[in-house]
Design a protein around this motif. Structure first.
Motif, mmCIF file in Angstrom:
data_model
loop_
_atom_site.group_PDB
_atom_site.id
_atom_site.type_symbol
_atom_site.label_atom_id
_atom_site.label_comp_id
_atom_site.label_asym_id
_atom_site.label_seq_id
_atom_site.Cartn_x
_atom_site.Cartn_y
_atom_site.Cartn_z
ATOM 1 N N GLU A 57 41.555 39.584 21.267
ATOM 2 C CA GLU A 57 40.187 39.642 21.782
ATOM 3 C C GLU A 57 39.471 40.945 21.445
ATOM 4 O OE1 GLU A 57 39.926 40.132 26.218
ATOM 5 O OE2 GLU A 57 42.102 40.239 26.063
ATOM 6 N N ALA A 58 40.174 41.911 20.880
ATOM 7 C CA ALA A 58 39.604 43.240 20.658
ATOM 8 C C ALA A 58 38.314 43.210 19.853
ATOM 9 C CB ALA A 58 40.628 44.141 19.982
ATOM 10 N N GLU A 59 38.244 42.408 18.810
ATOM 11 C CA GLU A 59 37.040 42.356 17.974
ATOM 12 C C GLU A 59 35.882 41.626 18.637
ATOM 13 O OE1 GLU A 59 38.075 38.479 15.269
ATOM 14 O OE2 GLU A 59 39.154 40.340 14.911
ATOM 15 N N LEU A 60 36.137 40.947 19.733
ATOM 16 C CA LEU A 60 35.105 40.181 20.429
ATOM 17 C C LEU A 60 34.444 40.977 21.547
ATOM 18 C CD1 LEU A 60 37.148 36.876 20.846
ATOM 19 C CD2 LEU A 60 35.654 37.527 18.947
ATOM 20 N N VAL A 61 35.097 42.059 21.985
ATOM 21 C CA VAL A 61 34.699 42.773 23.198
ATOM 22 C C VAL A 61 33.904 44.039 22.877
ATOM 23 C CG1 VAL A 61 35.592 43.999 25.215
ATOM 24 C CG2 VAL A 61 36.645 41.854 24.482
ATOM 25 N N GLU A 62 32.726 44.132 23.479
ATOM 26 C CA GLU A 62 31.885 45.316 23.351
ATOM 27 C C GLU A 62 32.296 46.396 24.344
ATOM 28 O OE1 GLU A 62 27.409 45.188 22.674
ATOM 29 O OE2 GLU A 62 27.544 45.651 24.821
ATOM 30 N N SER A 63 32.559 45.982 25.588
ATOM 31 C CA SER A 63 32.976 46.936 26.619
ATOM 32 C C SER A 63 33.827 46.226 27.662
ATOM 33 C CB SER A 63 31.762 47.590 27.288
ATOM 34 O OG SER A 63 31.020 46.625 28.005
ATOM 35 N N ARG A 64 34.581 47.022 28.397
ATOM 36 C CA ARG A 64 35.422 46.484 29.455
ATOM 37 C C ARG A 64 35.577 47.530 30.547
ATOM 38 N NH1 ARG A 64 38.301 47.825 24.919
ATOM 39 N NH2 ARG A 64 40.118 49.140 25.207
ATOM 40 N N SER A 65 35.833 47.045 31.752
ATOM 41 C CA SER A 65 36.041 47.958 32.870
ATOM 42 C C SER A 65 37.097 47.375 33.798
ATOM 43 C CB SER A 65 34.733 48.199 33.633
ATOM 44 O OG SER A 65 34.318 47.015 34.279
ATOM 45 N N ILE A 66 37.684 48.263 34.567
ATOM 46 C CA ILE A 66 38.720 47.855 35.509
ATOM 47 C C ILE A 66 38.570 48.669 36.791
ATOM 48 C CG2 ILE A 66 40.485 49.479 34.748
ATOM 49 C CD1 ILE A 66 41.438 45.954 35.164
ATOM 50 N N LYS A 67 38.742 48.023 37.922
ATOM 51 C CA LYS A 67 38.709 48.693 39.232
ATOM 52 C C LYS A 67 39.849 48.139 40.069
ATOM 53 C CE LYS A 67 34.542 50.709 38.997
ATOM 54 N NZ LYS A 67 34.042 51.932 39.437
ATOM 55 N N HIS A 68 40.369 48.975 40.949
ATOM 56 C CA HIS A 68 41.460 48.574 41.836
ATOM 57 C C HIS A 68 41.091 48.894 43.282
ATOM 58 C CE1 HIS A 68 43.378 49.211 37.917
ATOM 59 N NE2 HIS A 68 44.093 48.167 38.264
ATOM 60 N N TYR A 69 41.527 48.013 44.166
ATOM 61 C CA TYR A 69 41.263 48.177 45.594
ATOM 62 C C TYR A 69 42.483 47.718 46.369
ATOM 63 C CZ TYR A 69 36.486 48.208 43.832
ATOM 64 O OH TYR A 69 35.341 48.492 43.109
ATOM 65 N N ASP A 70 42.648 48.261 47.564
ATOM 66 C CA ASP A 70 43.628 47.712 48.484
ATOM 67 C C ASP A 70 42.992 46.491 49.121
ATOM 68 O OD1 ASP A 70 45.651 49.621 48.105
ATOM 69 O OD2 ASP A 70 44.690 51.006 49.510
ATOM 70 N N LEU A 71 43.703 45.386 49.102
ATOM 71 C CA LEU A 71 43.176 44.145 49.662
ATOM 72 C C LEU A 71 43.166 44.226 51.184
ATOM 73 C CD1 LEU A 71 42.158 41.292 48.949
ATOM 74 C CD2 LEU A 71 44.508 40.519 49.310
ATOM 75 N N VAL A 72 42.069 43.851 51.765
ATOM 76 C CA VAL A 72 41.941 43.788 53.222
ATOM 77 C C VAL A 72 42.244 42.353 53.624
ATOM 78 C CG1 VAL A 72 40.366 44.055 55.168
ATOM 79 C CG2 VAL A 72 40.205 45.612 53.196
ATOM 80 N N ASP A 73 43.271 42.172 54.450
ATOM 81 C CA ASP A 73 43.699 40.830 54.815
ATOM 82 C C ASP A 73 42.668 40.066 55.617
ATOM 83 O OD1 ASP A 73 46.116 40.976 53.511
ATOM 84 O OD2 ASP A 73 47.150 41.813 55.246
ATOM 85 N N SER A 74 42.002 40.739 56.504
ATOM 86 C CA SER A 74 41.007 40.042 57.324
ATOM 87 C C SER A 74 39.895 41.010 57.682
ATOM 88 C CB SER A 74 41.665 39.499 58.589
ATOM 89 O OG SER A 74 42.175 40.551 59.372
ATOM 90 N N TYR A 75 38.815 40.454 58.085
ATOM 91 C CA TYR A 75 37.677 41.270 58.471
ATOM 92 C C TYR A 75 36.966 40.571 59.619
ATOM 93 C CZ TYR A 75 35.765 37.924 55.157
ATOM 94 O OH TYR A 75 35.458 36.785 54.492
#
Length: 102
Positions: A81-99
């Motif tokens: 997919e490298a030649e198809l992608v202009e930009s990419r991003s990644i984010k991480h969070y701790d999952l909150v089970d309930s709110y």
């Protein structure tokens, strides 16, 4: 649990080709990856026609690292997919089970 949000913007004119890769390769791969609890793939909308995303819930940071390596904060992409992608991003969070409900 870790929530990982991966977003990709394709090069103009590469939407259909990336879409095939997304549906035929990326989604099945992520759905079969050990350590993933849930995969929520997101396809483009009219107002963002070149953007694709994944929201993934991983059982642990260790499971995520087992898949992507120690440098888990870098948005890795498949060489296909490298030649198809202009930009990419990644984010991480701790999952909150309930709110609280409103």
């Amino acid at each position: 649990m870790i929530m990982r949000i991966f977003q990709v913007t394709t090069h103009p004119g590469k939407e259909a080709e990336f879409g095939r890769f997304f549906h035929e390769t990326a989604i099945p791969l992520m759905n079969s990856t050990p350590g993933i609890v849930r995969v929520l793939p997101g396809a483009p909308r009219e107002d963002s026609p070149r953007e694709f995303s994944f929201v993934m819930v991983w059982e642990s940071l260790e499971a995520l690292k087992a898949f992507v390596g120690e440098d888990y904060q870098c948005p890795h992409i498949d060489p296909a997919e490298a030649e198809l992608v202009e930009s990419r991003s990644i984010k991480h969070y701790d999952l909150v089970d309930s709110y609280p409900t409103v």
